[in-house]
Motif scaffolding. Structure first.
Motif, mmCIF file in Angstrom:
data_model
loop_
_atom_site.group_PDB
_atom_site.id
_atom_site.type_symbol
_atom_site.label_atom_id
_atom_site.label_comp_id
_atom_site.label_asym_id
_atom_site.label_seq_id
_atom_site.Cartn_x
_atom_site.Cartn_y
_atom_site.Cartn_z
ATOM 1 N N ASN A 1 10.285 4.965 1.415
ATOM 2 C CA ASN A 1 10.458 4.580 2.818
ATOM 3 C C ASN A 1 10.907 3.149 2.962
ATOM 4 O O ASN A 1 10.828 2.577 4.039
ATOM 5 C CB ASN A 1 9.145 4.761 3.583
ATOM 6 N N ASN A 2 11.334 2.551 1.858
ATOM 7 C CA ASN A 2 11.876 1.203 1.929
ATOM 8 C C ASN A 2 10.852 0.137 2.250
ATOM 9 O O ASN A 2 11.200 -0.916 2.756
ATOM 10 C CB ASN A 2 12.954 1.130 3.014
ATOM 11 N N GLU A 3 9.579 0.413 2.007
ATOM 12 C CA GLU A 3 8.603 -0.623 2.302
ATOM 13 C C GLU A 3 8.631 -1.716 1.259
ATOM 14 O O GLU A 3 8.266 -2.846 1.524
ATOM 15 C CB GLU A 3 7.194 -0.022 2.377
ATOM 16 N N LYS A 4 9.013 -1.329 0.072
ATOM 17 C CA LYS A 4 9.164 -2.344 -0.972
ATOM 18 C C LYS A 4 10.474 -2.105 -1.672
ATOM 19 O O LYS A 4 10.963 -0.992 -1.725
ATOM 20 C CB LYS A 4 8.030 -2.225 -1.993
ATOM 21 N N GLU A 5 10.993 -3.190 -2.222
ATOM 22 C CA GLU A 5 12.225 -3.055 -2.963
ATOM 23 C C GLU A 5 11.914 -2.469 -4.337
ATOM 24 O O GLU A 5 10.855 -2.729 -4.905
ATOM 25 C CB GLU A 5 12.856 -4.431 -3.075
ATOM 26 N N LEU A 6 12.821 -1.650 -4.852
ATOM 27 C CA LEU A 6 12.602 -1.088 -6.184
ATOM 28 C C LEU A 6 13.414 -1.886 -7.197
ATOM 29 O O LEU A 6 14.505 -2.346 -6.894
ATOM 30 C CB LEU A 6 13.030 0.385 -6.203
ATOM 31 N N ILE B 1 1.960 9.183 -3.944
ATOM 32 C CA ILE B 1 1.614 7.831 -4.369
ATOM 33 C C ILE B 1 0.877 7.102 -3.252
ATOM 34 O O ILE B 1 1.251 7.181 -2.090
ATOM 35 C CB ILE B 1 2.893 7.047 -4.725
ATOM 36 N N LYS B 2 -0.190 6.366 -3.629
ATOM 37 C CA LYS B 2 -0.890 5.507 -2.679
ATOM 38 C C LYS B 2 -0.814 4.093 -3.191
ATOM 39 O O LYS B 2 -0.350 3.853 -4.308
ATOM 40 C CB LYS B 2 -2.355 5.925 -2.578
ATOM 41 N N SER B 3 -1.318 3.161 -2.394
ATOM 42 C CA SER B 3 -1.213 1.760 -2.803
ATOM 43 C C SER B 3 -2.040 1.492 -4.051
ATOM 44 O O SER B 3 -1.789 0.543 -4.776
ATOM 45 C CB SER B 3 -1.657 0.846 -1.673
ATOM 46 N N THR B 4 -3.034 2.348 -4.307
ATOM 47 C CA THR B 4 -3.871 2.110 -5.482
ATOM 48 C C THR B 4 -3.420 2.900 -6.707
ATOM 49 O O THR B 4 -4.020 2.773 -7.774
ATOM 50 C CB THR B 4 -5.328 2.512 -5.177
ATOM 51 N N THR B 5 -2.386 3.713 -6.562
ATOM 52 C CA THR B 5 -1.953 4.545 -7.682
ATOM 53 C C THR B 5 -1.356 3.688 -8.797
ATOM 54 O O THR B 5 -0.567 2.783 -8.555
ATOM 55 C CB THR B 5 -0.891 5.552 -7.218
ATOM 56 N N LYS B 6 -1.772 3.975 -10.003
ATOM 57 C CA LYS B 6 -1.210 3.285 -11.166
ATOM 58 C C LYS B 6 -0.289 4.250 -11.915
ATOM 59 O O LYS B 6 -0.517 5.465 -11.914
ATOM 60 C CB LYS B 6 -2.332 2.837 -12.115
ATOM 61 N N ILE C 1 7.821 12.823 -6.702
ATOM 62 C CA ILE C 1 7.046 11.579 -6.661
ATOM 63 C C ILE C 1 7.233 11.031 -5.259
ATOM 64 O O ILE C 1 8.271 10.473 -4.927
ATOM 65 C CB ILE C 1 7.522 10.575 -7.728
ATOM 66 N N ASP C 2 6.216 11.203 -4.420
ATOM 67 C CA ASP C 2 6.393 10.969 -2.994
ATOM 68 C C ASP C 2 5.996 9.548 -2.615
ATOM 69 O O ASP C 2 4.942 9.067 -2.997
ATOM 70 C CB ASP C 2 5.528 11.987 -2.234
ATOM 71 N N GLU C 3 6.879 8.884 -1.869
ATOM 72 C CA GLU C 3 6.629 7.539 -1.341
ATOM 73 C C GLU C 3 6.298 6.548 -2.441
ATOM 74 O O GLU C 3 5.261 5.898 -2.429
ATOM 75 C CB GLU C 3 5.527 7.576 -0.294
ATOM 76 N N ILE C 4 7.249 6.401 -3.351
ATOM 77 C CA ILE C 4 7.022 5.530 -4.510
ATOM 78 C C ILE C 4 6.873 4.078 -4.097
ATOM 79 O O ILE C 4 6.258 3.278 -4.794
ATOM 80 C CB ILE C 4 8.183 5.694 -5.523
ATOM 81 N N ASP C 5 7.401 3.734 -2.915
ATOM 82 C CA ASP C 5 7.335 2.337 -2.480
ATOM 83 C C ASP C 5 5.941 1.924 -2.029
ATOM 84 O O ASP C 5 5.685 0.754 -1.788
ATOM 85 C CB ASP C 5 8.330 2.095 -1.346
ATOM 86 N N GLU D 1 5.180 -3.229 -9.623
ATOM 87 C CA GLU D 1 5.421 -2.971 -11.043
ATOM 88 C C GLU D 1 5.410 -1.473 -11.371
ATOM 89 O O GLU D 1 5.817 -1.061 -12.444
ATOM 90 C CB GLU D 1 4.361 -3.676 -11.896
ATOM 91 N N PHE D 2 4.967 -0.683 -10.419
ATOM 92 C CA PHE D 2 4.812 0.746 -10.673
ATOM 93 C C PHE D 2 6.078 1.422 -11.207
ATOM 94 O O PHE D 2 6.045 2.079 -12.250
ATOM 95 C CB PHE D 2 4.317 1.424 -9.385
ATOM 96 N N PRO D 3 7.233 1.268 -10.539
ATOM 97 C CA PRO D 3 8.426 1.943 -11.047
ATOM 98 C C PRO D 3 8.808 1.468 -12.451
ATOM 99 O O PRO D 3 9.233 2.265 -13.284
ATOM 100 C CB PRO D 3 9.518 1.557 -10.038
ATOM 101 N N ASN D 4 8.614 0.151 -12.699
ATOM 102 C CA ASN D 4 8.940 -0.375 -14.024
ATOM 103 C C ASN D 4 8.096 0.277 -15.112
ATOM 104 O O ASN D 4 8.560 0.506 -16.219
ATOM 105 C CB ASN D 4 8.704 -1.885 -14.054
ATOM 106 N N ASP D 5 6.858 0.565 -14.770
ATOM 107 C CA ASP D 5 5.963 1.157 -15.758
ATOM 108 C C ASP D 5 6.357 2.595 -16.098
ATOM 109 O O ASP D 5 5.884 3.151 -17.081
ATOM 110 C CB ASP D 5 4.515 1.140 -15.250
ATOM 111 N N LEU D 6 7.180 3.190 -15.268
ATOM 112 C CA LEU D 6 7.583 4.574 -15.526
ATOM 113 C C LEU D 6 8.994 4.704 -16.083
ATOM 114 O O LEU D 6 9.486 5.809 -16.301
ATOM 115 C CB LEU D 6 7.495 5.387 -14.228
#
Lengths: 390, 281
Positions: free
Chosen positions: B159-164, B59-64, B114-118, B123-128
């Motif tokens: 990596n805990n960069e964002k809350e899920l 996953i990258k910051s631009t991944t949808k 699914i690597d580095e989902i954060d 909204e990414f995790p919600n969409d999945l």
């Protein structure tokens, strides 16, 4: 039995839900735990705990439920380090008294004496001295005692109300890894988004393509850059002293803002904005940034958010030299005016409940300086603030 | 089917339980931990242990989220229609399968990482949510519903960069990889470098854990850094004495570049070493 465990978890404040309970049941049924306590512990942990900061709490609840250990330490009382108490004892007991008690050799006794002394202290201070802090919010605040620093040599300040504090004081850096409750704040901050198309053209511009295809008579594909949140935010946090009770709240705001805005800069100040701000509270006495540089560096389209309780002696705002920590050549209000002149969009978020604002002169002063753009630091307040910033 | 670690990977007891539970119930397993403690490697090892194929989605910051399901390539279809290509009649030719779709249509159960989902948008995790829960999704362009033939074993790292979001977390098993104890660390080194001298390991671990204790380091060295460093030490064939020496003039460990990854940390360490030397001298 497991239902009891589930409710114990729920009561301890872990965010567990029925969905997770059912998952656990399903896993047990599938034979994932092998009927050993260790396996069951690992299994239920991986089902119920979704955040490493909660692991400790889970362990305590598990221990209590399955071993009959009755003690789940209350976080509030457990968090006061012995250091503070020791410092406090030094502060309020004379050396002779300390020696006397220590010769008895009992720490509990020292604490007992200290408690009595503090009770007296409270009575003596009921004149309503401002610097005491936010009356009773923190276990120590009510006694005019700052838990993270010691005020030694309380010589009365030049203006009669505030005291110069020369002692080095250490403040907690705001931790932006706080997880709980930040989502609500994020949703509120989201409204501040300003989308702009910048950078590499990577998206199909449908309207543009249709227009230019119709115009040219052959397929002419147009691309546009993707939309990004282009809002720029500069946050100033008040730290230390009377802000201590609000650390958690500020951390949540900080954590939310940090993930929400790409262009986010932050600085710390103490009580009121003066000529210097800093980025790291541990090294704040050595590494500071001149406020002038900050004002020069960040263009006027940045949006400014101050976070602070604005509770101080009014002299700290209106007079040169009013700061409790250093000699400031120019008064705090001069600096506040400079900021509001440069940045049209600026707000102050205040964690003190709005009902109390009218009783504090300094809050009124700062609110005026901010052209009334002071909002309480709660979801509603953030909402209003975001509206003012847009 | 039980995961017990592999000869390449030392798994602690709690990690095994978490992996097995997730594999049995076919729920996603969320893995967190300090960088370099083997989160991503775990998926490789699970796939190997179970003899399954590994499908990786980084996953990258631009991944949808949609990119994991499928992408509809409207631009090339438009172009083909201009050129009168026969392909254009079937919309399926322009639907590119995503990683999730790939995993769903495998005949044998795969492991999906699914690597580095954060790294992605919040909204990414919600969409999945639904896709990971039911393991099916709908393709609007063709009107078909893709359902997993075999529910894949999903391993997600963060990596805990964002809350899920909570709704997402509720559907996962969770495991936090703790930094290994010195004992476990020895096992890990043994697994990676079977012929390493025990004396070297002992000295190196001493230096390593001391280094982790240094206050104020921006990035504490972790397992992967230790392994790199050991590899270097072995390649350079430094005499053991260099590590052992308590000579204050040589307080900075040899080849420290493998352990300390940014210049502030190196400076800090040098300063501390310098102060230490002055105290001793």
């Amino acid at each position: 039995m497991f239902v009891k465990f589930f409710y114990a978890l729920k009561e301890s404040g872990l965010p567990v839900s029925i969905k997770e309970y059912l998952t656990l049941m399903e896993a047990l049924k599938a034979g994932c735990s092998n009927y050993s306590v260790d396996d069951f512990y690992y299994l239920s942990r991986s089902v119920f705990v979704k955040d490493e900061t909660k692991l400790d709490k889970f362990d305590r609840v598990f221990g209590k439920t399955f071993e009959g250990i009755e003690f789940i330490a209350d976080d509030e009382t457990a968090e006061i380090p012995e250091e503070w108490l020791k410092k406090m004892a030094e502060l309020y007991l004379t050396p002779e008294e300390m020696e006397e008690i220590q010769s008895l050799g009992d720490w509990d006794e020292i604490m007992e004496t200290l408690k009595k002394r503090l009770e007296e202290q409270e009575k003596r201070h009921q004149g309503g001295n401002k610097w005491i802090g936010t009356a009773g919010k923190s276990p120590f605040g009510a006694y005019g005692y700052n838990p993270e620093g010691v005020r030694i040599g309380q010589k009365e300040g030049r203006h009669g109300r505030a005291f110069k504090v020369w002692d080095k004081r250490e403040y907690k850096n705001l931790d932006d890894s706080v997880e709980l409750g930040t989502r609500n704040i994020k949703v509120a901050l989201k409204k501040l988004r300003q989308f702009a198309r910048q950078g590499e053209a990577s998206e199909l511009d449908l309207d543009g393509t249709i227009r230019s295809t119709a115009h040219n008579g052959f397929l002419d594909i147009k691309m546009v850059p993707e939309r990004h949140n282009a809002v720029k935010v500069l946050i100033f946090f008040d730290v230390g002293g009377s802000m201590d009770p609000y650390i958690k709240l500020c951390e949540e705001l900080f954590s939310a803002a940090r993930t929400e805005f790409k262009h986010l800069e932050f600085f710390y100040f103490h009580n009121c904005l003066y000529e210097r701000v800093w980025k790291d509270n541990v090294r704040r006495h050595n590494e500071t940034t001149p406020t002038m540089d900050v004002l020069h560096k960040y263009p006027h389209d940045y949006k400014i958010i101050f976070v602070g309780d604005a509770s101080m002696s009014p002299y700290e705002i209106t007079y040169p030299g009013g700061s409790v920590e250093h000699w400031n050549e120019e008064a705090g209000d001069v600096w506040m005016k400079r900021v509001t002149n440069i940045y049209q969009k600026a707000v102050w978020l205040n964690p003190v409940p709005e009902e109390h604002w009218q009783y504090s002169q300094s809050i009124q002063l700062l609110k005026e300086l901010m052209d009334n753009r002071m909002y309480p630091l709660n979801l509603g307040g953030i909402d209003q603030a975001v509206k003012a910033l847009r | 089917m039980k995961f017990t670690g592999t000869d390449q990977y030392v798994a602690t007891e709690d990690l095994k339980v978490a992996v097995n539970a997730a594999a049995t119930l076919r729920r996603p397993l969320l893995i967190k931990g300090e960088p370099g403690t083997g989160k991503t490697v775990l998926a490789n090892e699970v796939a190997e242990a179970f003899g399954m194929e590994l499908i990786e989605w980084h996953i990258k910051s631009t991944t949808k989220a949609q990119q994991g399901l499928y992408e509809y390539d409207a631009v090339s279809r438009l172009r083909d229609s201009q050129l009168g290509d026969e392909k254009v009649k079937d919309i399926k030719n322009y639907i590119k399968k995503g990683k999730l779709w790939e995993a769903f249509e495998r005949d044998k159960t795969p492991v999906l990482l699914i690597d580095e989902i954060d790294k992605a948008d919040i909204e990414f995790p919600n969409d999945l949510l639904l896709e990971l829960d039911r393991m099916e999704f709908h393709v609007y362009e063709t009107g078909e519903t893709i359902k997993a033939k075999n529910r894949p074993i999903v391993i997600i790292t963060s990596n805990n960069e964002k809350e899920l979001p909570d709704a997402f977390l509720r559907r996962c098993f969770f495991h936090f990889i703790k930094f290994p104890e010195p004992e476990t660390m020895k096992d890990i080194i043994q697994v990676h470098y079977p012929d390493i001298q025990q004396a070297l390991v002992k000295e190196a671990l001493g230096v390593f854990f001391d280094l982790r204790e240094v206050p104020g380091l921006k990035k504490k060295p972790s397992t992967s850094e230790l392994l790199d460093w050991l590899k270097l030490l072995m390649a350079e064939e430094l005499p053991l004495e260099v590590l052992k020496s308590k000579d204050p003039n040589k307080l900075i460990p040899p080849l420290h570049g493998a352990l300390l990854k940014n210049e502030q940390d190196v400076h800090l360490f040098e300063r501390l070493a310098f102060m230490n030397r002055r105290q001793n001298g």
